[in-house]
Design a protein around this motif. Structure first.
Motif, PDB file in Angstrom:
ATOM      1  N   LEU A 173       0.807  -1.222   0.000  1.00 47.29           N
ATOM      2  CA  LEU A 173       0.000   0.000   0.000  1.00 47.29           C
ATOM      3  C   LEU A 173       0.841   1.274   0.000  1.00 47.29           C
ATOM      4  O   LEU A 173       0.322   2.358  -0.264  1.00 47.29           O
ATOM      5  N   LYS A 174       2.122   1.154   0.273  1.00 48.59           N
ATOM      6  CA  LYS A 174       2.967   2.366   0.197  1.00 48.59           C
ATOM      7  C   LYS A 174       3.057   2.882  -1.226  1.00 48.59           C
ATOM      8  O   LYS A 174       3.384   4.049  -1.457  1.00 48.59           O
ATOM      9  N   LEU A 211      -0.486   3.227   6.582  1.00 46.72           N
ATOM     10  CA  LEU A 211      -1.938   3.388   6.773  1.00 46.72           C
ATOM     11  C   LEU A 211      -2.358   4.853   6.684  1.00 46.72           C
ATOM     12  O   LEU A 211      -3.465   5.159   6.236  1.00 46.72           O
ATOM     13  N   GLU A 212      -1.466   5.768   7.077  1.00 46.40           N
ATOM     14  CA  GLU A 212      -1.791   7.190   6.917  1.00 46.40           C
ATOM     15  C   GLU A 212      -1.877   7.549   5.433  1.00 46.40           C
ATOM     16  O   GLU A 212      -2.801   8.268   5.008  1.00 46.40           O
ATOM     17  N   HIS A 213      -0.942   7.044   4.654  1.00 45.39           N
ATOM     18  CA  HIS A 213      -0.955   7.252   3.202  1.00 45.39           C
ATOM     19  C   HIS A 213      -2.202   6.614   2.577  1.00 45.39           C
ATOM     20  O   HIS A 213      -2.903   7.249   1.765  1.00 45.39           O
ATOM     21  N   TYR A 214      -2.475   5.407   2.966  1.00 43.79           N
ATOM     22  CA  TYR A 214      -3.654   4.663   2.476  1.00 43.79           C
ATOM     23  C   TYR A 214      -4.947   5.424   2.785  1.00 43.79           C
ATOM     24  O   TYR A 214      -5.821   5.604   1.917  1.00 43.79           O
ATOM     25  N   ALA A 215      -5.066   5.885   4.031  1.00 47.58           N
ATOM     26  CA  ALA A 215      -6.296   6.560   4.446  1.00 47.58           C
ATOM     27  C   ALA A 215      -6.531   7.835   3.649  1.00 47.58           C
ATOM     28  O   ALA A 215      -7.675   8.145   3.276  1.00 47.58           O
ATOM     29  N   ALA A 216      -5.483   8.584   3.386  1.00 43.40           N
ATOM     30  CA  ALA A 216      -5.647   9.837   2.644  1.00 43.40           C
ATOM     31  C   ALA A 216      -6.207   9.579   1.254  1.00 43.40           C
ATOM     32  O   ALA A 216      -7.102  10.299   0.784  1.00 43.40           O
ATOM     33  N   ILE A 217      -5.718   8.550   0.587  1.00 41.35           N
ATOM     34  CA  ILE A 217      -6.185   8.252  -0.773  1.00 41.35           C
ATOM     35  C   ILE A 217      -7.586   7.657  -0.752  1.00 41.35           C
ATOM     36  O   ILE A 217      -8.439   7.986  -1.589  1.00 41.35           O
ATOM     37  N   VAL A 218      -7.860   6.788   0.222  1.00 38.04           N
ATOM     38  CA  VAL A 218      -9.196   6.195   0.336  1.00 38.04           C
ATOM     39  C   VAL A 218     -10.233   7.267   0.655  1.00 38.04           C
ATOM     40  O   VAL A 218     -11.330   7.296   0.069  1.00 38.04           O
ATOM     41  N   PRO A 255      -8.278   4.576  16.896  1.00 37.19           N
ATOM     42  CA  PRO A 255      -8.373   5.097  15.533  1.00 37.19           C
ATOM     43  C   PRO A 255      -7.454   4.291  14.612  1.00 37.19           C
ATOM     44  O   PRO A 255      -6.715   3.410  15.055  1.00 37.19           O
ATOM     45  N   LEU A 256      -7.472   4.618  13.339  1.00 36.58           N
ATOM     46  CA  LEU A 256      -6.658   3.883  12.378  1.00 36.58           C
ATOM     47  C   LEU A 256      -5.172   4.154  12.567  1.00 36.58           C
ATOM     48  O   LEU A 256      -4.354   3.232  12.504  1.00 36.58           O
ATOM     49  N   ILE A 257      -4.810   5.408  12.791  1.00 38.08           N
ATOM     50  CA  ILE A 257      -3.386   5.788  12.834  1.00 38.08           C
ATOM     51  C   ILE A 257      -3.076   6.561  14.114  1.00 38.08           C
ATOM     52  O   ILE A 257      -3.977   6.946  14.855  1.00 38.08           O
ATOM     53  N   GLY A 258      -1.782   6.780  14.333  1.00 42.91           N
ATOM     54  CA  GLY A 258      -1.339   7.565  15.480  1.00 42.91           C
ATOM     55  C   GLY A 258      -0.915   6.697  16.654  1.00 42.91           C
ATOM     56  O   GLY A 258      -0.887   5.466  16.569  1.00 42.91           O
ATOM     57  N   PRO A 259      -0.589   7.333  17.789  1.00 41.27           N
ATOM     58  CA  PRO A 259      -0.062   6.599  18.945  1.00 41.27           C
ATOM     59  C   PRO A 259      -1.031   5.591  19.539  1.00 41.27           C
ATOM     60  O   PRO A 259      -0.606   4.658  20.223  1.00 41.27           O
ATOM     61  N   ASN A 260      -2.318   5.764  19.296  1.00 45.07           N
ATOM     62  CA  ASN A 260      -3.320   4.801  19.766  1.00 45.07           C
ATOM     63  C   ASN A 260      -3.924   4.001  18.615  1.00 45.07           C
ATOM     64  O   ASN A 260      -4.958   3.358  18.776  1.00 45.07           O
ATOM     65  N   GLY A 261      -3.265   4.055  17.455  1.00 41.92           N
ATOM     66  CA  GLY A 261      -3.819   3.437  16.259  1.00 41.92           C
ATOM     67  C   GLY A 261      -3.534   1.955  16.129  1.00 41.92           C
ATOM     68  O   GLY A 261      -2.896   1.326  16.988  1.00 41.92           O
ATOM     69  N   ALA A 262      -4.001   1.409  15.024  1.00 40.84           N
ATOM     70  CA  ALA A 262      -3.918  -0.028  14.776  1.00 40.84           C
ATOM     71  C   ALA A 262      -2.492  -0.550  14.844  1.00 40.84           C
ATOM     72  O   ALA A 262      -2.219  -1.584  15.463  1.00 40.84           O
ATOM     73  N   SER A 263      -1.564   0.145  14.218  1.00 42.23           N
ATOM     74  CA  SER A 263      -0.189  -0.353  14.105  1.00 42.23           C
ATOM     75  C   SER A 263       0.548  -0.290  15.430  1.00 42.23           C
ATOM     76  O   SER A 263       1.203  -1.259  15.838  1.00 42.23           O
ATOM     77  N   VAL A 264       0.441   0.836  16.123  1.00 43.06           N
ATOM     78  CA  VAL A 264       1.190   1.034  17.363  1.00 43.06           C
ATOM     79  C   VAL A 264       0.680   0.121  18.474  1.00 43.06           C
ATOM     80  O   VAL A 264       1.451  -0.503  19.205  1.00 43.06           O
ATOM     81  N   VAL A 265      -0.628   0.020  18.600  1.00 46.52           N
ATOM     82  CA  VAL A 265      -1.211  -0.735  19.714  1.00 46.52           C
ATOM     83  C   VAL A 265      -1.225  -2.241  19.451  1.00 46.52           C
ATOM     84  O   VAL A 265      -0.893  -3.038  20.329  1.00 46.52           O
ATOM     85  N   PHE A 266      -1.600  -2.630  18.227  1.00 48.93           N
ATOM     86  CA  PHE A 266      -1.804  -4.054  17.950  1.00 48.93           C
ATOM     87  C   PHE A 266      -0.727  -4.686  17.065  1.00 48.93           C
ATOM     88  O   PHE A 266      -0.642  -5.908  16.981  1.00 48.93           O
TER      89      PHE A 266
END
Length: 377
Positions: free
Chosen positions: A168-169, A226-233, A197-208
């Motif tokens: 997705l990059k 995921l931040e890049h993905y979300a912007a385009i989606v 949320p999807l991104i950020g310090p509490n987001g999918a990648s950092v937490v899980f």
């Protein structure tokens, strides 16, 4: 005496229906004339499909779908008794348990199999989908799921990307022309009990991400992807998904569902109660029995016994909970609608024997409770 029995499964021991059956046997040994109404329950996690199929007289349908790392896996969805509502646990097709720890690779893992189950349910005539999130091996923002529904994810040269978060990059365009138009006429409820949320310090990648095999460097890489993905989606679908509470569930599958189908994120136990018609079953009941494998201080946070108790209290019905293990902080449940808690364990016993004898222990516990009820009456 009308008694509603609405337990969750006891993990690794009994399904919710098996628990309810054992409760019924114990009650009727003590009170032969009791009217026992069994409503198998779940909280949107493991066991939700089986519980709702059992509660509504539905059926399981098995399909070969794409597993988290592209291999074929056998997975099921349930069609409920109304013939119009399908229920899916994403972990069936895209779960962490399908990938050995040494092979876990969140940059490659895909939710495509979950989308294939969704599409199979749609093809079978489903007009309403319930999708349980949790236990995922994935971190692809639901892109694999969407691809199975007909969405194309393209790079700058118009080439379709491979599955997995890593690809997705290179995402440059989201093509929605192939998305099955029937999805716009289907209601989708997503059982989601986290607010990440999807991104950020509490987001999918950092937490899980770490539990799926991501080290510190990969976590940051996944979050950036995921931040890049979300912007385009977001630009393609005209919806905001990045910071929606729950969007980060199941490696961002929550975000993908919001983006590509008419999905609403809700509490898992709320969805299950509504689908099973729990409130209707409780009318005119004198007692409610619920339970799960372990009751402790975490039970008050969206777990089945508390959800059942909240409904019972709407009708001012007393609630008794049973558990295989009563842990630290269990007394908190008394402030949330449960009136008494009983352990089904008969004494000092090892875990293997406890799991093996679960049904017999539930039956005997309910027999004892029912004898006590007779005395009190």
């Amino acid at each position: 005496m009308k008694i509603v029995v609405a337990p969750d499964s006891f993990k690794e021991s009994m399904t919710a229906l098996e628990v309810a059956d054992a409760c019924e046997r114990g009650i009727k040994r003590a009170i032969p004339g009791a009217d026992v109404v069994k409503v198998p329950m779940a909280d949107g996690g493991e066991g939700t499909v089986q519980s709702l199929v059992d509660a509504t007289g539905g059926e399981l349908f098995y399909h070969s779908v794409t597993g988290p790392l592209g291999d074929e896996v056998r997975a099921a969805y349930g069609m409920l008794g109304d013939g119009k509502t399908a229920v899916i646990e994403m972990a069936e097709a895209s779960g962490l348990h399908l990938v050995p720890p040494c092979n876990r690779e969140p940059l490659l893992a895909t939710t495509r199999g979950t989308g294939e189950l969704m599409q199979a349910a749609l093809d079978a005539g489903a007009k309403h989908l319930i999708i349980g999130l949790g236990g995922s091996a994935t971190n692809d923002g639901g892109a694999g799921m969407a691809a199975a529904l007909g969405v194309k994810f393209l790079d700058a040269h118009g080439k379709t990307l491979q599955d997995g978060a890593g690809a997705l990059k290179e995402l440059a365009e989201v093509d929605l022309k192939g998305l099955d138009p029937r999805w716009q006429h289907v209601s989708v409820e997503v059982a989601c009990d986290v607010e990440n949320p999807l991104i950020g310090p509490n987001g999918a990648s950092v937490v899980f991400g770490p539990q799926k095999g991501a080290d510190e460097e990969m976590v940051q890489q996944l979050d950036n992807i995921l931040e890049h993905y979300a912007a385009i989606v977001e630009a393609a679908v005209g919806k905001t998904i990045k910071q929606v509470p729950g969007a980060g569930a199941a490696g961002g599958l929550g975000a993908g569902l919001i983006a590509f189908v008419p999905a609403k994120l809700k509490s898992g136990i709320t969805i299950v109660k509504e689908a099973a018609g729990l409130a209707d079953h409780m009318k005119d009941a004198q007692l409610v029995i619920t339970g799960e494998g372990k009751i402790d201080g975490q039970t008050i946070y969206g777990k089945t016994p508390i959800g059942v108790a909240k409904t019972a209290k709407q009708f001012e019905i007393p609630v008794i909970a049973i558990a295989g293990n009563i842990g630290k902080g269990s007394e908190a449940v008394y402030d949330h609608g449960i009136d008494a808690v009983f352990s089904i364990t008969p004494g000092v016993i090892d875990l293997e024997k406890a799991l093996e004898n679960g049904a017999a222990n539930v039956e005997q516990t309910l027999y004892n409770i029912s004898k006590m009820l007779q005395l009190s009456r």
